[in-house]
Design a protein around this motif. Structure first.
Motif, PDB file in Angstrom:
ATOM      1  N   ARG A   1       0.846  -1.208   0.000  1.00 39.28           N
ATOM      2  CA  ARG A   1       0.000   0.000   0.000  1.00 39.28           C
ATOM      3  C   ARG A   1       0.876   1.250   0.000  1.00 39.28           C
ATOM      4  O   ARG A   1       0.597   2.216  -0.712  1.00 39.28           O
ATOM      5  N   GLU A   2       1.947   1.221   0.794  1.00 36.00           N
ATOM      6  CA  GLU A   2       2.831   2.390   0.875  1.00 36.00           C
ATOM      7  C   GLU A   2       3.641   2.560  -0.407  1.00 36.00           C
ATOM      8  O   GLU A   2       3.912   3.681  -0.829  1.00 36.00           O
ATOM      9  N   MET A   3       4.035   1.440  -1.014  1.00 32.04           N
ATOM     10  CA  MET A   3       4.753   1.539  -2.289  1.00 32.04           C
ATOM     11  C   MET A   3       3.881   2.231  -3.327  1.00 32.04           C
ATOM     12  O   MET A   3       4.357   3.034  -4.133  1.00 32.04           O
TER      13      MET A   3
ATOM     14  N   MET B   1       1.437   4.417  -2.764  1.00 33.31           N
ATOM     15  CA  MET B   1       1.372   5.845  -2.425  1.00 33.31           C
ATOM     16  C   MET B   1       2.638   6.548  -2.929  1.00 33.31           C
ATOM     17  O   MET B   1       2.597   7.634  -3.495  1.00 33.31           O
TER      18      MET B   1
ATOM     19  N   SER C   1       3.087   6.329  -7.087  1.00 33.51           N
ATOM     20  CA  SER C   1       2.091   7.045  -7.885  1.00 33.51           C
ATOM     21  C   SER C   1       2.401   8.532  -7.981  1.00 33.51           C
ATOM     22  O   SER C   1       1.818   9.239  -8.802  1.00 33.51           O
ATOM     23  N   SER C   2       3.324   9.024  -7.149  1.00 34.16           N
ATOM     24  CA  SER C   2       3.592  10.469  -7.169  1.00 34.16           C
ATOM     25  C   SER C   2       4.293  10.900  -8.451  1.00 34.16           C
ATOM     26  O   SER C   2       4.128  12.026  -8.905  1.00 34.16           O
TER      27      SER C   2
ATOM     28  N   ARG D   1       1.922  11.945 -11.210  1.00 35.34           N
ATOM     29  CA  ARG D   1       1.229  13.198 -10.867  1.00 35.34           C
ATOM     30  C   ARG D   1       2.099  14.385 -11.257  1.00 35.34           C
ATOM     31  O   ARG D   1       1.609  15.377 -11.812  1.00 35.34           O
TER      32      ARG D   1
ATOM     33  N   MET E   1      -5.040  15.190 -14.349  1.00 33.08           N
ATOM     34  CA  MET E   1      -6.057  14.413 -13.656  1.00 33.08           C
ATOM     35  C   MET E   1      -5.429  13.159 -13.064  1.00 33.08           C
ATOM     36  O   MET E   1      -4.694  12.447 -13.751  1.00 33.08           O
ATOM     37  N   THR E   2      -5.711  12.887 -11.819  1.00 38.67           N
ATOM     38  CA  THR E   2      -5.193  11.663 -11.189  1.00 38.67           C
ATOM     39  C   THR E   2      -6.083  10.491 -11.571  1.00 38.67           C
ATOM     40  O   THR E   2      -7.180  10.671 -12.110  1.00 38.67           O
TER      41      THR E   2
ATOM     42  N   ARG F   1      -7.768   8.782  -9.585  1.00 32.20           N
ATOM     43  CA  ARG F   1      -9.023   8.961  -8.860  1.00 32.20           C
ATOM     44  C   ARG F   1      -9.936   9.956  -9.579  1.00 32.20           C
ATOM     45  O   ARG F   1     -11.133   9.720  -9.720  1.00 32.20           O
ATOM     46  N   GLN F   2      -9.356  11.053 -10.046  1.00 31.95           N
ATOM     47  CA  GLN F   2     -10.182  12.078 -10.685  1.00 31.95           C
ATOM     48  C   GLN F   2     -10.790  11.597 -12.004  1.00 31.95           C
ATOM     49  O   GLN F   2     -11.869  12.030 -12.391  1.00 31.95           O
TER      50      GLN F   2
ATOM     51  N   ILE G   1      -7.683   3.753  -8.043  1.00 29.95           N
ATOM     52  CA  ILE G   1      -8.081   3.848  -6.653  1.00 29.95           C
ATOM     53  C   ILE G   1      -8.853   2.595  -6.269  1.00 29.95           C
ATOM     54  O   ILE G   1      -9.658   2.091  -7.043  1.00 29.95           O
TER      55      ILE G   1
ATOM     56  N   GLU H   1     -10.528   3.300  -1.259  1.00 27.47           N
ATOM     57  CA  GLU H   1     -10.087   4.670  -1.562  1.00 27.47           C
ATOM     58  C   GLU H   1      -8.582   4.860  -1.377  1.00 27.47           C
ATOM     59  O   GLU H   1      -8.118   5.973  -1.147  1.00 27.47           O
ATOM     60  N   ASN H   2      -7.828   3.774  -1.416  1.00 32.98           N
ATOM     61  CA  ASN H   2      -6.377   3.894  -1.406  1.00 32.98           C
ATOM     62  C   ASN H   2      -5.864   3.957  -2.840  1.00 32.98           C
ATOM     63  O   ASN H   2      -6.477   3.405  -3.751  1.00 32.98           O
ATOM     64  N   VAL H   3      -4.707   4.607  -3.013  1.00 31.83           N
ATOM     65  CA  VAL H   3      -4.094   4.645  -4.333  1.00 31.83           C
ATOM     66  C   VAL H   3      -3.524   3.268  -4.656  1.00 31.83           C
ATOM     67  O   VAL H   3      -2.878   2.655  -3.811  1.00 31.83           O
TER      68      VAL H   3
END
Lengths: 417, 417
Positions: free
Chosen positions: A64-66, A68, A71-72, A75, A95-96, A98-99, A139, A143-145
């Motif tokens: 999960r942290e990887m 997060m 994914s930066s 962006r 747009m991400t 999620r968006q 997502i 709701e986690n990336v």
């Protein structure tokens, strides 16, 4: 006026200058009257940099942290390209995942897309704003990336193209297209103008590495034409599309080489039903992907089972095989790592006989011994000793006349970079 | 058992080694029995790097895109710290502004927090998972990423502390606390153990730069104790809290210097009501922040109006003043940039008379001429010629005996870095 998805890979957006170049391509496409949705990867090297930081902190970082973390990068690229386009007077917005409404399952670092909402992109297009989508991410239901695995931006691009009903998905990369074989091995390698999804799948999974396999599966499922082309050249690239009916088919489209193979043999396995199944259950239970499998019954109701795994997994697979052998009373385990897999791929094989024989004979003529063989409808693979790797590629490339057709625009080589 | 918010700034998480150090501080706090919510900034230099990339692409990048771009740095840090803590056996998870439920207004690059949902953090704490919040960011009503302005992670931390009812908010930075003045100017500068919110506000906005002003306003409004301390030392730092009643108050707590000032004078303004108001409307309409204002009526019903603006805005302010002067028939515009503002701050001024006189007299004794004066309840500022900047700080620091008290733990200096 067409609606096109344009995806730009990491090397295509690897610097400020290249982001400007990409913005120029988008501008050109828009001024030809087409509508564009852009998908971008992280700047070249960025994902590796982040992964390295994580591994300095932990040998086994939570996935999960990887996600997060990783994914930066996309962006950043999407914002930078949007900034560049706006500065050129072209309304654009990042747009991400999620968006855009890219919903995936919950399998972090290799999530699968479950749905894409076409509405956010449609709204943006309607408002005359070019959407710049951060690829590779979605997502989860929590709701986690999530991220889609290496090369996942290709899948983002194709999935979006399907969701919004685009006419085509253009994958911009640093090569001019898909080649008949690795031009580093065979300078006469030729760019393929048009290739069937099935062939592309075999080429990609065999190591051609131009498109993420899942993106091709996705494109095939929804019949989305995908064009692989270079950001740094006007070459139209390679169109990956449905098999052409009615045309005389080329028997073999390409030759691929996979050096990441190790062969494991379990000798003297009693010939009882279900034993082979148990062995491969044990191995896949450890998330090791088995590629080729050969079993030959000898005398005395005993058999040798041989299979190949990625070379990095050979020790692990050997230990599993050893446990299996002890348990069922089989013989020794042999591991062979000085081997490579050479394959020929082509939808034309379906309607042509004698292709395998021609392959084996061409290899034999050069004194190349075949260790294992595996065949599918559109692919024949041989495991051979690694010292013959390059020779076998050149031999088969020539045998199936892959270099003999005219070069449409004099660009047979990888564009480099 | 207390609930504490710990915020770590950019230099505190500027490398893998420092992230490990931060994880150690979190671990120590947890093992003392406290619960912790962590807020992190981007790694030192990262935000600047991203801003630089954007400005290479556009002189005027859209603020929505800047927010998308800049918010990525904090995400990276939060994931890395979560990875580090998990590797130490401490369950932790990164959380974005959106995941924490930090809702802001729609003013990109300097958004204000409108609400924070306490639930996501409470759930995480209840599950025994340390939340690592990406500071500096929130989400707009349009579901776009917003950022809170430079130093915004301080505000994130204080706002979260208020939302979850924390006992204290600890701001970890690279200095051991708030000092009576800049130790680079006055080696005898002393760390302040305890300071009132009002004093801190005056210190911060005057250039002490330890805490974002808005975070102090927020803390003051909700009476949240804030401790400023160093990541690299055990010093307990400076507690920013309510004014202590009943104790004898120190008259002056600190001396600050602001070198970023320019003085603009509009001469011979007719003394008609409303003219000054119009001038400052014009200037604030161009988003220029005016600091000190002085107006002196001379003879002939004419007056000079002087004011100070940030030095980078002096040309712009001069043009506006010139237009104003032409329109209303005033005289010439004079700009003076070789000036600085020296201030003394202290809640004790409220109950002590003669502080201003003592300040002016001390400056006069050193031959320092005062160009402008402005006073508030707990602050007196003088504009002086810039060549006297350092001398005036040393003079006032000594005059108000800021160096004379004992040093509680022998750490009077900035910890460097």
């Amino acid at each position: 006026m067409a609606l096109i998805v344009q995806k730009f890979g990491g090397t295509s957006v690897g610097s400020i200058e290249r982001i400007r170049l990409v913005a120029g391509i988008v501008q050109k496409t828009l001024s030809s009257g087409d509508q564009v949705v852009v998908v971008v990867s992280a700047m070249a090297g960025e994902t590796d940099r982040l992964v390295k930081l994580a591994h300095e902190l932990s040998p086994d970082p939570p996935e999960r942290e990887m996600d997060m973390l990783m994914s930066s990068g996309e962006r950043v690229t999407s914002a930078l390209l949007a900034i560049c386009l706006n500065n050129m007077g072209i309304p654009a917005r990042s747009m991400t995942g999620r968006q855009v409404g890219i919903k995936t399952d919950n399998v972090h670092t290799k999530a699968r897309i479950e749905s894409i909402s076409s509405e956010p992109l449609a709204q943006s297009l309607e408002a005359g704003i070019v959407p710049i989508v951060a690829g590779f991410q979605g997502i989860s239901p929590q709701e986690n990336v999530t991220t889609l695995g290496r090369g996942g931006s290709d899948t983002t691009a194709v999935a979006i193209a399907v969701a919004i009903g685009a006419q085509r998905c253009d994958i911009y990369t640093d090569v001019t297209g898909v080649f008949t074989t690795d031009p580093n091995l065979v300078p006469q390698a030729r760019k393929i103008d048009r290739i069937a999804y099935e062939e592309m799948l075999e080429m990609a999974s065999l190591g051609a590495k131009v498109l993420q396999t899942r993106s091709v599966e996705f494109a095939m499922k929804y019949k989305m034409p995908v064009r692989v082309r270079s950001t740094f050249s006007d070459d139209p690239g390679t169109l990956v599309t449905e098999e052409e009916k009615g045309m005389e088919q080329i028997v073999v489209s390409g030759v691929t080489l996979d050096k990441n193979q190790a062969k494991i043999t379990v000798s003297d396995v009693p010939d009882r039903p279900g034993l082979a199944a148990r062995l491969f259950e044990d191995i896949s239970g450890h998330s090791i992907i088995v590629d080729m499998i050969v079993q030959n019954i000898g005398q005395d109701q005993m058999t040798d089972i041989s299979f190949t795994v990625p070379r990095s997994e050979s020790r692990k697979a050997e230990r599993i095989a050893l446990d299996f052998s002890k348990e069922i009373g089989a013989g020794e385990i042999r591991v062979k790592e000085d081997i490579v897999k050479i394959s020929i791929v082509g939808v034309g094989m379906r309607s042509h006989s004698g292709v395998a024989a021609r392959m084996f004979s061409a290899l034999a003529k050069e004194g190349i011994n075949i260790v294992m063989i595996s065949t599918s409808e559109i692919k024949i693979s041989c495991l051979i000793e690694d010292r013959y790797a390059e020779l076998s590629v050149r031999t088969l490339h020539k045998e199936f006349e892959l270099e003999s057709r005219s070069l449409p625009n004099g660009q047979p080589h990888l564009s480099g970079n």
